[in-house]
Motif scaffolding. Structure first.
Motif, PDB file in Angstrom:
ATOM      1  N   ARG A  13      -5.912  17.512  28.300  1.00 51.86           N
ATOM      2  CA  ARG A  13      -5.626  16.144  28.719  1.00 51.86           C
ATOM      3  C   ARG A  13      -5.399  16.112  30.225  1.00 51.86           C
ATOM      4  O   ARG A  13      -4.846  17.014  30.791  1.00 51.86           O
ATOM      5  CB  ARG A  13      -4.372  15.597  28.004  1.00 51.86           C
ATOM      6  CG  ARG A  13      -4.551  15.483  26.491  1.00 51.86           C
ATOM      7  CD  ARG A  13      -3.374  14.687  25.923  1.00 51.86           C
ATOM      8  NE  ARG A  13      -3.453  14.626  24.477  1.00 51.86           N
ATOM      9  CZ  ARG A  13      -4.199  13.783  23.818  1.00 51.86           C
ATOM     10  NH1 ARG A  13      -4.953  12.911  24.473  1.00 51.86           N
ATOM     11  NH2 ARG A  13      -4.206  13.784  22.492  1.00 51.86           N
ATOM     12  N   GLU A  88      -2.144  -1.612  19.004  1.00 55.77           N
ATOM     13  CA  GLU A  88      -2.923  -2.381  19.977  1.00 55.77           C
ATOM     14  C   GLU A  88      -2.146  -3.562  20.527  1.00 55.77           C
ATOM     15  O   GLU A  88      -2.288  -3.922  21.704  1.00 55.77           O
ATOM     16  CB  GLU A  88      -4.227  -2.866  19.326  1.00 55.77           C
ATOM     17  CG  GLU A  88      -5.170  -1.745  18.917  1.00 55.77           C
ATOM     18  CD  GLU A  88      -5.581  -0.870  20.094  1.00 55.77           C
ATOM     19  OE1 GLU A  88      -5.780  -1.420  21.188  1.00 55.77           O
ATOM     20  OE2 GLU A  88      -5.694   0.358  19.897  1.00 55.77           O
ATOM     21  N   PRO A 122      -2.550   2.044  24.753  1.00 54.68           N
ATOM     22  CA  PRO A 122      -2.946   2.866  23.609  1.00 54.68           C
ATOM     23  C   PRO A 122      -4.192   3.686  23.945  1.00 54.68           C
ATOM     24  O   PRO A 122      -5.083   3.232  24.665  1.00 54.68           O
ATOM     25  CB  PRO A 122      -3.258   1.831  22.521  1.00 54.68           C
ATOM     26  CG  PRO A 122      -2.510   0.606  22.939  1.00 54.68           C
ATOM     27  CD  PRO A 122      -2.546   0.608  24.432  1.00 54.68           C
ATOM     28  N   THR A 123      -4.250   4.904  23.423  1.00 53.80           N
ATOM     29  CA  THR A 123      -5.419   5.763  23.625  1.00 53.80           C
ATOM     30  C   THR A 123      -6.303   5.714  22.386  1.00 53.80           C
ATOM     31  O   THR A 123      -5.888   5.249  21.315  1.00 53.80           O
ATOM     32  CB  THR A 123      -4.995   7.211  23.893  1.00 53.80           C
ATOM     33  OG1 THR A 123      -4.483   7.785  22.682  1.00 53.80           O
ATOM     34  CG2 THR A 123      -3.927   7.287  24.986  1.00 53.80           C
ATOM     35  N   THR A 124      -7.512   6.226  22.537  1.00 53.12           N
ATOM     36  CA  THR A 124      -8.436   6.233  21.400  1.00 53.12           C
ATOM     37  C   THR A 124      -7.955   7.151  20.281  1.00 53.12           C
ATOM     38  O   THR A 124      -8.335   6.982  19.125  1.00 53.12           O
ATOM     39  CB  THR A 124      -9.837   6.685  21.860  1.00 53.12           C
ATOM     40  OG1 THR A 124      -9.730   7.960  22.517  1.00 53.12           O
ATOM     41  CG2 THR A 124     -10.438   5.674  22.830  1.00 53.12           C
ATOM     42  N   GLU A 125      -7.085   8.114  20.640  1.00 54.90           N
ATOM     43  CA  GLU A 125      -6.545   9.037  19.627  1.00 54.90           C
ATOM     44  C   GLU A 125      -5.332   8.464  18.902  1.00 54.90           C
ATOM     45  O   GLU A 125      -4.795   9.096  17.987  1.00 54.90           O
ATOM     46  CB  GLU A 125      -6.150  10.369  20.276  1.00 54.90           C
ATOM     47  CG  GLU A 125      -7.313  11.156  20.850  1.00 54.90           C
ATOM     48  CD  GLU A 125      -7.664  10.717  22.265  1.00 54.90           C
ATOM     49  OE1 GLU A 125      -6.977   9.815  22.788  1.00 54.90           O
ATOM     50  OE2 GLU A 125      -8.626  11.259  22.838  1.00 54.90           O
ATOM     51  N   GLY A 126      -4.858   7.289  19.329  1.00 52.55           N
ATOM     52  CA  GLY A 126      -3.695   6.693  18.685  1.00 52.55           C
ATOM     53  C   GLY A 126      -2.387   7.028  19.363  1.00 52.55           C
ATOM     54  O   GLY A 126      -1.310   6.697  18.855  1.00 52.55           O
ATOM     55  N   ASP A 127      -2.460   7.701  20.528  1.00 54.42           N
ATOM     56  CA  ASP A 127      -1.259   7.986  21.300  1.00 54.42           C
ATOM     57  C   ASP A 127      -0.931   6.787  22.185  1.00 54.42           C
ATOM     58  O   ASP A 127      -1.652   5.779  22.183  1.00 54.42           O
ATOM     59  CB  ASP A 127      -1.459   9.240  22.158  1.00 54.42           C
ATOM     60  CG  ASP A 127      -1.733  10.481  21.318  1.00 54.42           C
ATOM     61  OD1 ASP A 127      -1.189  10.556  20.193  1.00 54.42           O
ATOM     62  OD2 ASP A 127      -2.488  11.350  21.780  1.00 54.42           O
ATOM     63  N   ASP A 129      -0.003   5.771  26.158  1.00 51.97           N
ATOM     64  CA  ASP A 129       0.104   6.125  27.565  1.00 51.97           C
ATOM     65  C   ASP A 129       1.153   5.216  28.203  1.00 51.97           C
ATOM     66  O   ASP A 129       1.008   3.983  28.191  1.00 51.97           O
ATOM     67  CB  ASP A 129      -1.262   5.906  28.232  1.00 51.97           C
ATOM     68  CG  ASP A 129      -1.518   6.878  29.355  1.00 51.97           C
ATOM     69  OD1 ASP A 129      -0.589   7.606  29.714  1.00 51.97           O
ATOM     70  OD2 ASP A 129      -2.656   6.893  29.868  1.00 51.97           O
ATOM     71  N   LYS A 150       1.397  10.287  18.926  1.00 50.25           N
ATOM     72  CA  LYS A 150       1.661   9.652  17.639  1.00 50.25           C
ATOM     73  C   LYS A 150       2.188  10.680  16.645  1.00 50.25           C
ATOM     74  O   LYS A 150       1.965  11.891  16.796  1.00 50.25           O
ATOM     75  CB  LYS A 150       0.386   9.015  17.093  1.00 50.25           C
ATOM     76  CG  LYS A 150      -0.681  10.025  16.695  1.00 50.25           C
ATOM     77  CD  LYS A 150      -1.903   9.331  16.113  1.00 50.25           C
ATOM     78  CE  LYS A 150      -2.963  10.353  15.692  1.00 50.25           C
ATOM     79  NZ  LYS A 150      -4.159   9.701  15.124  1.00 50.25           N
TER      80      LYS A 150
END
Length: 240
Positions: A13, A88, A122-127, A129, A150
């Protein structure tokens, strides 16, 4: 519900340096004498008897305080995130309008603290930022970023602060996505945990009902009334 800190993330990352520092570590190991039992040889005098009684009372008080703290932290461990959490809808800018913790760094600095901003992405992985910013009195800007990972429980995230070397268990316990959010974090360093509650708002001024909700929840999670603060308004840092 401050600090230098880098963006924490897993392997590969991207990382970014944080600037400034609103939180001090706030974690100090108790002096070794705190854990040391009292001498067994006590003078058999009236003064000695009084001292012994005072020492017993002090020991009992300390044990009660430690027991209360353990109960509070046990209760906090049971705090659950809001039902049907929507990652989201958390996106965008929030103002941090309320802060509550018994941590010593906050007690020392709360009088000078003002509203800051937080950007949730939100990140694409569901975390999640997280980017924080506060405008200081001298016109400088304090910034901090984290990547909150997450967990299996929606609305619960964890991250490690490399600078302060503490683990953070963050839970979004109440939210109206267009109005406010109540976020509860358990910070742990070297086996010692502290509770931090923050009141987020889409505006710089929280409503009376939001303040009441924040105050009640903070008291229920062991925060002293004097350490539950609604922050004054503040100008914003320039965008980066």
């Amino acid at each position: 519900m401050q600090k230098l800190g880098g963006r924490e993330g897993g392997g590969g990352r991207r990382r970014r340096r944080d600037e400034g520092g609103q939180e001090s570590a706030g974690y100090k190991e108790p002096p070794r004498s705190f854990f040391t039992s009292h001498p067994t040889e006590i003078p058999h005098t009236a003064a000695g008897a009084k001292n012994t009684k005072a020492e017993r009372n002090m020991s009992n008080s300390l044990l009660k305080m430690m027991g209360t703290l353990m109960c509070v932290l046990a209760a906090c461990a049971q705090v659950v995130p809001v039902k049907d959490f929507n990652l989201e809808k958390m996106a965008g800018k929030w103002f941090i309008v309320g802060f509550a913790t018994n941590a010593q760094w906050f007690v020392n600095h709360k009088a000078g603290m003002k509203v800051g901003t937080a950007i949730f992405a939100p990140t694409t992985e569901g975390d999640l930022d997280l980017s924080y910013a506060n405008l200081n009195a001298d016109g400088s800007c304090w910034r901090m970023t984290h990547l909150a990972h997450k967990t299996e429980t929606p609305g619960r995230f964890t991250f490690h602060s490399q600078v302060w070397n503490n683990d953070n268990d963050m839970r979004i316990v109440e939210v109206q996505y267009e109005e406010y959010a109540l976020i509860h974090t358990i910070k742990t360093k070297e086996g010692v945990s502290e509770v931090l509650n923050k009141l987020y708002s889409r505006t710089q001024v929280a409503s009376d009902s939001q303040r009441e909700t924040f105050t009640k929840f903070s008291e229920e999670t062991g925060i002293l009334t004097d350490n539950i603060v609604i922050l004054p308004e503040n100008a914003e840092c320039p965008a980066v």
